[in-house]
Design a protein around this motif. Sequence first.
Motif, PDB file in Angstrom:
ATOM      1  N   PRO A 155       0.683  -1.226  -0.016  1.00 50.48           N
ATOM      2  CA  PRO A 155      -0.009   0.130  -0.181  1.00 50.48           C
ATOM      3  C   PRO A 155       0.847   1.278   0.163  1.00 50.48           C
ATOM      4  N   THR A 156       0.375   2.247  -0.731  1.00 53.65           N
ATOM      5  CA  THR A 156       1.193   3.690  -0.549  1.00 53.65           C
ATOM      6  C   THR A 156       1.079   4.260   0.813  1.00 53.65           C
ATOM      7  N   PRO A 157       2.177   4.599   1.216  1.00 51.43           N
ATOM      8  CA  PRO A 157       2.442   5.243   2.521  1.00 51.43           C
ATOM      9  C   PRO A 157       1.479   6.452   2.581  1.00 51.43           C
ATOM     10  N   PRO A 158       0.956   6.796   3.861  1.00 50.94           N
ATOM     11  CA  PRO A 158       0.127   8.100   3.969  1.00 50.94           C
ATOM     12  C   PRO A 158       1.153   9.157   3.637  1.00 50.94           C
TER      13      PRO A 158
END
Length: 321
Positions: free
Chosen positions: A32-35
């Motif tokens: 997942p794309t990091p926040p």
Amino acid sequence: MMFVSRRLLGRISLVSLAVLAACSTPPPPPPPTPPPAVVPTIMPVPPENAAEGMAIPTKDEDGKYLTANRGVTSNTALWHVRMALNVAALNCDKYGATARNQYNQILAVHSQVLKAANAAVDRNYKYAFGNAAIGSREQLNTVVYNFFALPPVIKHFCPVAVTVGAKVLSTPSSQLLQMAPAWLDELEKPFQEFYAAYEDYLRRLAEWQSRFGATVRVIIAPNSMPPPPKAPGEAPPSGWRPSSMGASPVNDAAAAPASSSATVQPLPGATGADVPSSATVQPLPPSSSSAISGPPAPARTLPDNSAPPRLEVQPLPTTGE
């Protein structure tokens, strides 16, 4: 031989099927794309480590913050300059002994003009407040001393006080009254700048609270501080008293107007310059030859021009520096 070849071919077929099965399995999903990085929202703090919730003065018609130094006479301005330098002498030792030494020198070099200014300010208060003169002046003095001793501004005020002190020492005594208003503005400038910075802090605090303060309790400053006491204007010179018609001050040596309906009668044994403030002026009855129709003029109360107590100015003890 034929049997071995068939068995080998069977195994190769199984391996091929396993390879084909492995190739047909979809790749695992990407991580997942990091926040996005969290930018901290810092609540604004008061300037110069000042207390939260401070009240600041309102502004006058000139856009300056209203203080007890606004609109004062030259004598009062000079006395406020002396008080400011006194505060510097007592609070600026951490920056050196210059302010203290300057203050003691000023008291010696300009003693006569300072005494004259003090006496003039006393007359102003006696004329404006009568028996309440001493208390009224002490109240304003307290406000002025506290103003110049405001802790968040001391470090900015001390170098300005030393600069003004040097100017006072290098100026002839005859010019002090002329220069006092400009020096007072110069001494007040660090405080005007602090109030402006504090007002900007309150603006930024209100903006921050509107955006992020839903779960944060913030106390915003209360209403502006009340107006400071106002110093009285210049009292009339010694030797005059109001005319019986109450229109304007006249000199004792000037003749009374012919249309006057009452003559000012001083108390027995008192001169026009030392009539107590409690004395009531009684109109004389008109003579038969110069009677004027109509009711007599109302009784008036003369100002108390007696010499009030003097404020003793003591030099500060010098340090060993």
